[in-house]
Design a protein around this motif. Sequence first.
Motif, mmCIF file in Angstrom:
data_model
loop_
_atom_site.group_PDB
_atom_site.id
_atom_site.type_symbol
_atom_site.label_atom_id
_atom_site.label_comp_id
_atom_site.label_asym_id
_atom_site.label_seq_id
_atom_site.Cartn_x
_atom_site.Cartn_y
_atom_site.Cartn_z
ATOM 1 N N LEU A 133 -4.569 -6.175 -6.741
ATOM 2 C CA LEU A 133 -4.212 -4.798 -6.415
ATOM 3 C C LEU A 133 -3.174 -4.680 -5.312
ATOM 4 O O LEU A 133 -2.611 -3.611 -5.113
ATOM 5 C CB LEU A 133 -5.470 -4.012 -6.011
ATOM 6 N N THR A 137 1.446 -0.813 -5.972
ATOM 7 C CA THR A 137 1.800 0.093 -4.894
ATOM 8 C C THR A 137 2.229 1.431 -5.490
ATOM 9 O O THR A 137 2.530 1.518 -6.687
ATOM 10 C CB THR A 137 2.946 -0.486 -4.054
ATOM 11 N N PRO A 138 2.241 2.510 -4.677
ATOM 12 C CA PRO A 138 2.691 3.810 -5.198
ATOM 13 C C PRO A 138 4.078 3.716 -5.822
ATOM 14 O O PRO A 138 4.986 3.105 -5.287
ATOM 15 C CB PRO A 138 2.702 4.694 -3.937
ATOM 16 N N LEU A 144 0.192 0.035 -13.348
ATOM 17 C CA LEU A 144 -1.186 0.495 -13.214
ATOM 18 C C LEU A 144 -1.779 0.864 -14.568
ATOM 19 O O LEU A 144 -2.941 0.547 -14.856
ATOM 20 C CB LEU A 144 -1.243 1.692 -12.270
ATOM 21 N N SER A 211 -8.533 6.278 -8.572
ATOM 22 C CA SER A 211 -7.976 6.757 -7.310
ATOM 23 C C SER A 211 -6.521 6.327 -7.161
ATOM 24 O O SER A 211 -5.664 7.122 -6.743
ATOM 25 C CB SER A 211 -8.808 6.227 -6.143
ATOM 26 N N ILE A 212 -6.230 5.083 -7.527
ATOM 27 C CA ILE A 212 -4.848 4.606 -7.435
ATOM 28 C C ILE A 212 -3.978 5.308 -8.467
ATOM 29 O O ILE A 212 -2.819 5.657 -8.195
ATOM 30 C CB ILE A 212 -4.792 3.077 -7.624
ATOM 31 N N ASN A 216 -0.731 7.577 -7.694
ATOM 32 C CA ASN A 216 0.589 7.305 -8.266
ATOM 33 C C ASN A 216 1.167 8.537 -8.950
ATOM 34 O O ASN A 216 2.359 8.806 -8.860
ATOM 35 C CB ASN A 216 0.500 6.147 -9.264
#
Length: 277
Positions: A133, A137-138, A144, A211-212, A216
């Motif tokens: 992970l 990153t954003p 993702l 959540s990620i 994003n």
Amino acid sequence: MKKKRRNNQREMSISVLTQRFISLLSRPLLLLGLSLSIPAFYLLLDGGTETLRFYGRLSYWGAAILMTIDTFIQWRKNRIGQHRSGKMLLDVIIICGCTISALPKPNEWGMVEWILRLALCVVILLRMATLVLRYITPGRLAQLIGLAVLMLTSAGAGFYWLEPNVDSYSNGVWLAFTTVATVGYGDIVPSTPASKIFAVFIVLFGYAMFSILTANIAALFVGKEEAEMERELHRDIRALSREVAALREELKSRDAIYANLVDHFGLADTVIQSEQV
């Protein structure tokens, strides 16, 4: 000039992507060993025959050997570079846990063994999260989504193997999706200890994934607004730069006019003073 600059930027971006790809695959032995320990746990838990339990212990041995080789390589690198890594201690703990799990034991697990094996699974999943992970990153929505699809397909296969109520792989994927999304329709539910434990880890991992993913998606909209604000800021800076340059030119012209006047009137005063003498 612009074409050369674009080519340089393109080469730099390709170089950065290559370095990230290499860094992602820099520890394949550790990733393979961690991945191998997951089916090993369920082979021992759900293994109805001695053959399945043998393969479970063999998988634990393979995971321990692969992670030992990787840890030794990292230890050599850190010793040469004089770096300290706290994650290496975590890797050693996982190796010891896999080695102990690979030893022959009674088929029925006691409460203490259940707690220790579940704790080892949690540590393994956390280590996998820190390994994978950190590259998510954003702004990397495509990566993702690919990881989420891989997780759902793998979880579907896991439910198809562990859950007797799942009679097809598609139903396994459906159960994995409803588990990750915590929807709970109730048409298919985990019924065995192995599938229930598997569902717990899928839910925990699903929380992190969603959540990620939400972050994003929000970053895409925020990024567009920030890009527009950045373009407006650049336009304002360019306008201010042009105004400053114009003011400098005006000041230079005024200084030149003033210098000419000083020279002219200074020369005139000198002539007048000479005539008076």
